[in-house]
Design a protein around this motif. Structure first.
Motif, PDB file in Angstrom:
ATOM      1  N   PHE A  11       0.839  -1.194   0.000  1.00 21.13           N
ATOM      2  CA  PHE A  11       0.000   0.000   0.000  1.00 21.13           C
ATOM      3  C   PHE A  11       0.879   1.250   0.000  1.00 21.13           C
ATOM      4  O   PHE A  11       2.044   1.230   0.395  1.00 21.13           O
ATOM      5  CB  PHE A  11      -0.939   0.023   1.211  1.00 21.13           C
ATOM      6  CG  PHE A  11      -0.252   0.416   2.502  1.00 21.13           C
ATOM      7  CD1 PHE A  11      -0.260   1.727   2.940  1.00 21.13           C
ATOM      8  CD2 PHE A  11       0.406  -0.539   3.267  1.00 21.13           C
ATOM      9  CE1 PHE A  11       0.377   2.090   4.122  1.00 21.13           C
ATOM     10  CE2 PHE A  11       1.043  -0.198   4.449  1.00 21.13           C
ATOM     11  CZ  PHE A  11       1.028   1.131   4.880  1.00 21.13           C
ATOM     12  N   GLY A  12       0.289   2.335  -0.474  1.00 22.64           N
ATOM     13  CA  GLY A  12       0.936   3.638  -0.431  1.00 22.64           C
ATOM     14  C   GLY A  12      -0.154   4.694  -0.381  1.00 22.64           C
ATOM     15  O   GLY A  12      -1.118   4.647  -1.138  1.00 22.64           O
ATOM     16  N   VAL A  45      -4.574   9.729   9.502  1.00 25.09           N
ATOM     17  CA  VAL A  45      -5.323   8.987   8.486  1.00 25.09           C
ATOM     18  C   VAL A  45      -4.838   9.449   7.109  1.00 25.09           C
ATOM     19  O   VAL A  45      -5.086  10.591   6.706  1.00 25.09           O
ATOM     20  CB  VAL A  45      -6.835   9.209   8.630  1.00 25.09           C
ATOM     21  CG1 VAL A  45      -7.580   8.472   7.518  1.00 25.09           C
ATOM     22  CG2 VAL A  45      -7.308   8.738   9.995  1.00 25.09           C
ATOM     23  N   TYR A  46      -4.156   8.563   6.410  1.00 26.72           N
ATOM     24  CA  TYR A  46      -3.670   8.850   5.057  1.00 26.72           C
ATOM     25  C   TYR A  46      -4.778   8.426   4.088  1.00 26.72           C
ATOM     26  O   TYR A  46      -4.897   7.252   3.728  1.00 26.72           O
ATOM     27  CB  TYR A  46      -2.366   8.104   4.804  1.00 26.72           C
ATOM     28  CG  TYR A  46      -1.232   8.565   5.705  1.00 26.72           C
ATOM     29  CD1 TYR A  46      -0.269   9.449   5.238  1.00 26.72           C
ATOM     30  CD2 TYR A  46      -1.151   8.125   7.032  1.00 26.72           C
ATOM     31  CE1 TYR A  46       0.759   9.889   6.064  1.00 26.72           C
ATOM     32  CE2 TYR A  46      -0.133   8.561   7.862  1.00 26.72           C
ATOM     33  CZ  TYR A  46       0.821   9.446   7.377  1.00 26.72           C
ATOM     34  OH  TYR A  46       1.839   9.874   8.192  1.00 26.72           O
ATOM     35  N   ALA A  58      -5.151  -4.468   2.757  1.00 29.26           N
ATOM     36  CA  ALA A  58      -4.782  -4.581   4.177  1.00 29.26           C
ATOM     37  C   ALA A  58      -4.731  -3.217   4.864  1.00 29.26           C
ATOM     38  O   ALA A  58      -4.758  -3.147   6.095  1.00 29.26           O
ATOM     39  CB  ALA A  58      -3.435  -5.288   4.315  1.00 29.26           C
ATOM     40  N   TYR A  59      -4.642  -2.138   4.077  1.00 27.36           N
ATOM     41  CA  TYR A  59      -4.636  -0.789   4.653  1.00 27.36           C
ATOM     42  C   TYR A  59      -6.042  -0.217   4.611  1.00 27.36           C
ATOM     43  O   TYR A  59      -6.731  -0.287   3.590  1.00 27.36           O
ATOM     44  CB  TYR A  59      -3.687   0.126   3.880  1.00 27.36           C
ATOM     45  CG  TYR A  59      -3.760   1.569   4.340  1.00 27.36           C
ATOM     46  CD1 TYR A  59      -3.218   1.951   5.555  1.00 27.36           C
ATOM     47  CD2 TYR A  59      -4.408   2.524   3.569  1.00 27.36           C
ATOM     48  CE1 TYR A  59      -3.304   3.265   5.995  1.00 27.36           C
ATOM     49  CE2 TYR A  59      -4.501   3.839   3.993  1.00 27.36           C
ATOM     50  CZ  TYR A  59      -3.954   4.208   5.213  1.00 27.36           C
ATOM     51  OH  TYR A  59      -4.043   5.498   5.644  1.00 27.36           O
ATOM     52  N   ASN A  60      -6.449   0.378   5.732  1.00 27.75           N
ATOM     53  CA  ASN A  60      -7.785   0.969   5.842  1.00 27.75           C
ATOM     54  C   ASN A  60      -7.660   2.494   5.753  1.00 27.75           C
ATOM     55  O   ASN A  60      -7.180   3.141   6.694  1.00 27.75           O
ATOM     56  CB  ASN A  60      -8.438   0.579   7.168  1.00 27.75           C
ATOM     57  CG  ASN A  60      -9.883   1.012   7.253  1.00 27.75           C
ATOM     58  OD1 ASN A  60     -10.285   2.010   6.664  1.00 27.75           O
ATOM     59  ND2 ASN A  60     -10.677   0.260   8.004  1.00 27.75           N
ATOM     60  N   ILE A 110      -5.076   2.575   9.503  1.00 31.39           N
ATOM     61  CA  ILE A 110      -4.415   1.413  10.119  1.00 31.39           C
ATOM     62  C   ILE A 110      -4.165   0.320   9.089  1.00 31.39           C
ATOM     63  O   ILE A 110      -5.074  -0.037   8.321  1.00 31.39           O
ATOM     64  CB  ILE A 110      -5.261   0.866  11.283  1.00 31.39           C
ATOM     65  CG1 ILE A 110      -5.369   1.924  12.389  1.00 31.39           C
ATOM     66  CG2 ILE A 110      -4.652  -0.421  11.844  1.00 31.39           C
ATOM     67  CD1 ILE A 110      -6.308   1.528  13.521  1.00 31.39           C
ATOM     68  N   PHE A 111      -2.963  -0.227   9.097  1.00 33.22           N
ATOM     69  CA  PHE A 111      -2.615  -1.403   8.294  1.00 33.22           C
ATOM     70  C   PHE A 111      -2.720  -2.632   9.196  1.00 33.22           C
ATOM     71  O   PHE A 111      -2.138  -2.665  10.288  1.00 33.22           O
ATOM     72  CB  PHE A 111      -1.195  -1.292   7.741  1.00 33.22           C
ATOM     73  CG  PHE A 111      -0.696  -2.550   7.072  1.00 33.22           C
ATOM     74  CD1 PHE A 111      -0.982  -2.805   5.741  1.00 33.22           C
ATOM     75  CD2 PHE A 111       0.049  -3.482   7.787  1.00 33.22           C
ATOM     76  CE1 PHE A 111      -0.530  -3.957   5.120  1.00 33.22           C
ATOM     77  CE2 PHE A 111       0.500  -4.644   7.177  1.00 33.22           C
ATOM     78  CZ  PHE A 111       0.207  -4.882   5.839  1.00 33.22           C
TER      79      PHE A 111
END
Length: 218
Positions: free
Chosen positions: A81-82, A102-103, A113-115, A120-121
């Motif tokens: 993720f990025g 929060v990105y 897997a990243y929310n 949160i990952f």
């Protein structure tokens, strides 16, 4: 290669079976009973062909199942993720206490897997993971970025605000870490109390991570 070897062994076994059955048929029916012997040979050959076809079908089915399982495993292991804080512009912070960042602008999220709602990952499997992050800020203001694993602070990037420095300017800070995670472990970024972080449409402030390789669960 494995299929060719099994077929070779199977063909040899069937050939030996054919010879033995032919000899047994010749002894029990007599050497001059050519018609009966031929019938036995034909029956044995047909039985051998049917058996080989069943073996071939079972082997092809097993190979197909294994290929599907490997493909599913490969897909599960594609975790990366990025994301950035976003193009909203301006500062995040300061706050009286530590807050989770929060990105929300996601560039990629293979494996989901990243929310982007919570920032949160969550590790989908046991493995070795790599994470990196960066932040952008003005030199007169403090910036404290903290990477946490579950409830434990792991690493930090910190710019000390110094109002007395001549030629104040925009600065960036970054850090990275490699972690062993269990399935369900969580990794996230937090902003230190009384500090700022800045972002805009140039996406200066980022959070990234990916699975390096899985580990077996004992």
């Amino acid at each position: 290669m494995m299929m060719m070897m099994m077929k070779g062994h199977l063909s040899l076994t069937l050939l030996l079976l054919l010879v033995l059955c032919s000899q047994c048929g010749a002894k029990s029916l007599g050497d001059d009973d050519d018609n009966k012997t031929q019938e036995v040979k034909t029956a044995v050959v047909k039985c051998a062909d049917d058996t080989e076809k069943r073996w071939q079908q079972e082997l092809e089915k097993a190979v197909s199942t294994l290929k599907n399982e490997l493909e599913e495993q490969r897909k599960r292991e594609q975790v990366a993720f990025g994301a950035s804080l976003g193009p909203r512009g301006g500062y995040t912070g300061p706050f009286n206490g530590v807050v989770t960042l929060v990105y929300s602008v996601v560039f990629t999220n293979a494996g989901e897997a990243y929310n982007p709602t919570t920032g949160i990952f969550t590790a989908p499997m046991k493995g070795v993971y790599y994470f990196s992050f960066s932040g952008y800020n003005y030199s007169t203001r403090d910036m404290g970025l903290l990477l946490w694993k579950n409830a434990v602070h792991m690493v930090m990037a910190h710019n000390h605000g110094q109002s007395w420095v001549s030629g104040s300017r925009w600065e960036s800070g970054s850090n990275s870490i490699t972690l062993v995670l269990q399935k369900g472990d969580q990794v996230y970024m937090r902003l230190r109390a009384s500090s700022w972080v800045y972002d805009n449409s140039n996406h200066h402030s980022n959070f990234n991570g990916h699975l390096l390789f899985p580990l077996q669960t004992r």
